[in-house]
Design an enzyme around this catalytic site. Structure first.
Site, short mmCIF file in Angstrom:
data_model
loop_
_atom_site.label_atom_id
_atom_site.label_comp_id
_atom_site.label_asym_id
_atom_site.label_seq_id
_atom_site.Cartn_x
_atom_site.Cartn_y
_atom_site.Cartn_z
N ASN A 1 -0.46 -2.62 6.30
CA ASN A 1 -1.89 -2.42 6.14
C ASN A 1 -2.41 -1.60 7.32
OD1 ASN A 1 -4.64 -2.54 5.73
ND2 ASN A 1 -4.71 -4.75 5.37
N ASN B 1 -10.15 -0.76 3.58
CA ASN B 1 -10.03 -0.46 2.15
C ASN B 1 -9.34 -1.57 1.37
OD1 ASN B 1 -7.24 -0.16 2.58
ND2 ASN B 1 -7.30 2.07 2.58
N ASP B 2 -9.20 -2.75 1.98
CA ASP B 2 -8.55 -3.86 1.26
C ASP B 2 -9.32 -4.22 -0.02
OD1 ASP B 2 -6.80 -3.85 3.32
OD2 ASP B 2 -7.36 -5.81 4.14
N GLY C 1 -3.10 -5.81 0.66
CA GLY C 1 -3.80 -4.88 1.54
C GLY C 1 -2.98 -3.74 2.09
N ASP D 1 -1.23 -0.12 2.39
CA ASP D 1 -1.81 1.15 1.95
C ASP D 1 -0.99 2.33 2.47
OD1 ASP D 1 -2.54 1.20 4.67
OD2 ASP D 1 -4.55 0.44 4.25
N ASP E 1 9.17 5.87 -14.75
CA ASP E 1 9.32 4.48 -15.14
C ASP E 1 9.64 4.36 -16.64
OD1 ASP E 1 8.84 1.57 -14.46
OD2 ASP E 1 7.26 1.83 -15.97
N GLU F 1 14.26 5.78 -15.09
CA GLU F 1 14.71 4.39 -15.15
C GLU F 1 15.32 4.14 -16.53
OE1 GLU F 1 12.91 -0.11 -14.51
OE2 GLU F 1 11.72 1.40 -15.57
#
Length: 616
Positions: A135, A140-141, A161, A163, A333, A362
């Site tokens: 974090n 910006n949490d 949190g 980032d 993905d 994947e």
């Protein structure tokens, strides 16, 4: 009464004709000139915009077509910008007597497509879940106005949190460790509430905006800054994308552009999670449909890539991130869940524009025959996927089972790894197969234990064989865990990445003696691997495990590396004579970890579960 209805109809008509042209957003938000594909799709969204006419007098730009979708609030504008130069283009929208001018930015590219070089088997990828790594910006949490305002590190399924700034602040750590590329799980916006107040999309796989970094990770500018600084330190960055589905809070799911934008709208079909029907020559239609047209989960609507407008949107999105952020590759993905031919067209378009970039898909089936069919130019597939790199789930499964077994003379232990490599003849390019021991969707390799002997053996193999290796964050400091409760237990916070952490594993001082020991061992191997042509270019020879010992040899330009693994939890002895084809003429070798000299004129004594990597 009839006259009254006529007046009402006329009134509604006049309201429509005179209504102001409303435009809320245009995607892509901007674009680049000089692409090989000169066609540009603009998705315009605004109340009633479908009926608008569009013109532009920007030099070098031609209006190809307007596509009016089922929803009255979407308009697709197709432009040809083959002869356009960078600048501000004015788009004129007109609807009845109302008109609106919109400025749209065309930009120059930082470099030509062929100049963008992606990850290769010379690299080692390090997989990070951004929310759980570090974090760097606690402000910006929680972002006012977003639907999930929860941030609670005590809950394994809520946001914690982490980032992009946290990752940027620890770029030197990656250099110290010795990895060369970062793969971040998705960073695009996931603006949806936490289910039951307990389960958030911190993982990033429920996209709600394809052109915006999630504000809780930072801004698009923060992403670019992190990537630029990573490049300056010799690190590549791979972006995780999801084109099989979006999030249920994406604007498309609230105001569906067209009836065929999604497969089975309103969660009409759940995927079976069984990928084999896609390649099964005897597959039933219902089985194929459940795989490729079913929703991944109820919060992830299944996109219809067969719709050419959907595919064009997604293809442009990939190019936009490459150009805007400067990423060095893409991890796609749930690759087989999407339409096979459409994804082949997507991969082909990326390859055409960026021939030296790499994309990994994947492909979660643990049979080499299945995986090989998804690699570009496969010998065993009627459809060329154009996908350069595939993920080796067979290797993952083999090592996951082998770590709990004694290596015998037939099937168990390292025989499983041997039998995975046996089928490399199926791959057009084994060097472009990504091997791994663990990731964010699996149990950690250590499980709930701390067996560093088996970890060293697995890393020794992973980092020396003919593959692109991928590591998972934190294992180098003995992070462990299983999915027995939920995924959060294999996506725990990196110690030292968050304010108030008791231990800081980013530094030697903050690590325990055991953590420093394994970190040093892994780091030594990673730094030795960097620039090592024997590993990236050399031939590979493997020996069937003999008396519990598995040996793999790599050779290049007169240099040899041998990986020797004792697959038994007992003392063992390597019989030198059996490996004479590589050892003949050599009296000594160097242990690449300790620097010690190894005598090759006599049998080598091995401790239980010993790992030995020698070069000569």
């Amino acid at each position: 009464m009839k006259k009254l209805f006529s007046l009402l109809a006329l009134s509604c008509c006049l309201i429509t004709v005179n209504a102001a042209v409303k435009i809320d957003r245009i995607e892509p938000t901007d674009w680049y000139v000089g692409m090989k594909d000169a066609s540009l799709q603009l998705m315009v969204y605004g109340q009633g915009v479908r009926e608008a006419s569009v013109t532009t007098d920007y030099p070098g730009v031609k209006l190809d077509s307007l596509v009016r979708l089922d929803s009255p609030n979407y308009l697709l504008v197709y432009l040809n910008i083959a002869d356009a130069k960078a600048g501000q283009m004015t788009l004129n929208f007109k609807q009845g007597r109302s008109s609106k001018k919109v400025m749209y930015q065309l930009k120059n590219r930082d470099k030509a497509g062929y100049e963008r070089v992606g990850f290769t088997n010379k690299d080692v990828l390090y997989l990070i879940v951004p929310d759980r790594f570090a974090n760097g910006n606690p402000s910006n949490d929680c972002i006012k106005g977003m639907q999930d305002m929860l941030c609670d590190r005590t809950s394994p399924s809520l946001r914690h949190g982490g980032d992009l700034e946290g990752i940027r602040q620890h770029l030197d750590y990656f250099n110290d460790l010795g990895i060369t590329a970062l793969w971040l799980t998705p960073v695009m916006e996931n603006d949806r509430p936490a289910d039951e107040g307990k389960y958030s999309t911190y993982h990033g796989y429920a996209t709600t905006n394809y052109y915006r970094v999630d504000p809780r990770f930072g801004t698009n500018a923060d992403y670019r800054k992190m990537v630029d600084e990573a490049h300056a330190k010799g690190l590549k960055v791979v972006m995780d994308m999801i084109f099989n589905h979006c999030g249920d809070f994406h604007p498309w799911n609230k105001d569906v552009p067209s009836k065929d934008w999604f497969n089975n709208p309103n969660y009409g079909l759940q995927t079976s999670y069984k990928l084999t029907p896609v390649l099964d020559p005897y597959a039933s239609k219902v089985d194929v449909d459940e795989t490729t047209k079913g929703w991944f989960v109820s919060s992830m609507p299944d996109l219809n890539q067969k719709n050419p407008h959907v595919l064009k949107y997604l293809t442009q999105n990939s190019k936009w991130w490459i150009e805007t952020i400067g990423i060095d590759g893409i991890r796609m993905d749930t690759y087989p869940y999407a339409d096979r031919q459409s994804m082949a067209d997507w991969a082909g378009a990326i390859d055409k524009e960026y021939p030296n970039l790499n994309v990994v898909g994947e492909t979660w089936v643990t049979e080499p025959g299945y995986t090989a069919a998804w690699q570009k130019d496969s010998k065993v597939s009627k459809i060329n996927s154009n996908l350069k790199t595939v993920m080796d789930f067979a290797f993952f499964e083999a090592l996951s089972m082998a770590k709990n077994e004694e290596t015998d003379d037939w099937w168990n232990g390292f025989n499983r790894a041997y039998n995975d490599f046996v089928y490399d003849y199926l791959y057009p390019n084994p060097k472009n197969v990504m091997a791994f021991l663990e990731n964010h969707d699996t149990d950690r390799y250590l499980g709930n234990g701390m067996d560093t002997d088996v970890l060293k053996q697995a890393y020794a193999l992973l980092l020396t064989v003919n593959r692109i290796p991928q590591l998972y964050y934190g294992t180098e400091v003995l992070m462990n865990g299983t999915k027995a409760n939920n995924d959060g237990y294999v996506r725990q916070d990196f110690p030292g990445g968050f304010p108030g952490d008791a231990h800081n594993c980013f530094t030697a001082e903050g690590r325990s003696a055991d953590q420093n020991a394994i970190f040093t061992w892994i780091s030594s191997l990673l730094h030795w691997r960097q620039g090592n042509a024997v590993v990236s270019e050399g031939t590979m020879t493997q020996f069937i495990p003999y008396k519990g010992i598995y040996v793999v040899a790599r050779q290049h330009n007169g240099h040899t590396v041998m990986i020797i693994l004792n697959g038994k939890r007992a003392n063992n002895e390597l019989q030198i004579s059996r490996y004479a084809e590589f050892l003949a003429g050599h009296a000594t070798a160097k242990d690449i970890i300790t620097g010690n000299t190894i005598d090759l004129t006599k049998n080598i004594q091995l401790a239980p579960k010993a790992t030995l990597i020698i070069e000569f």
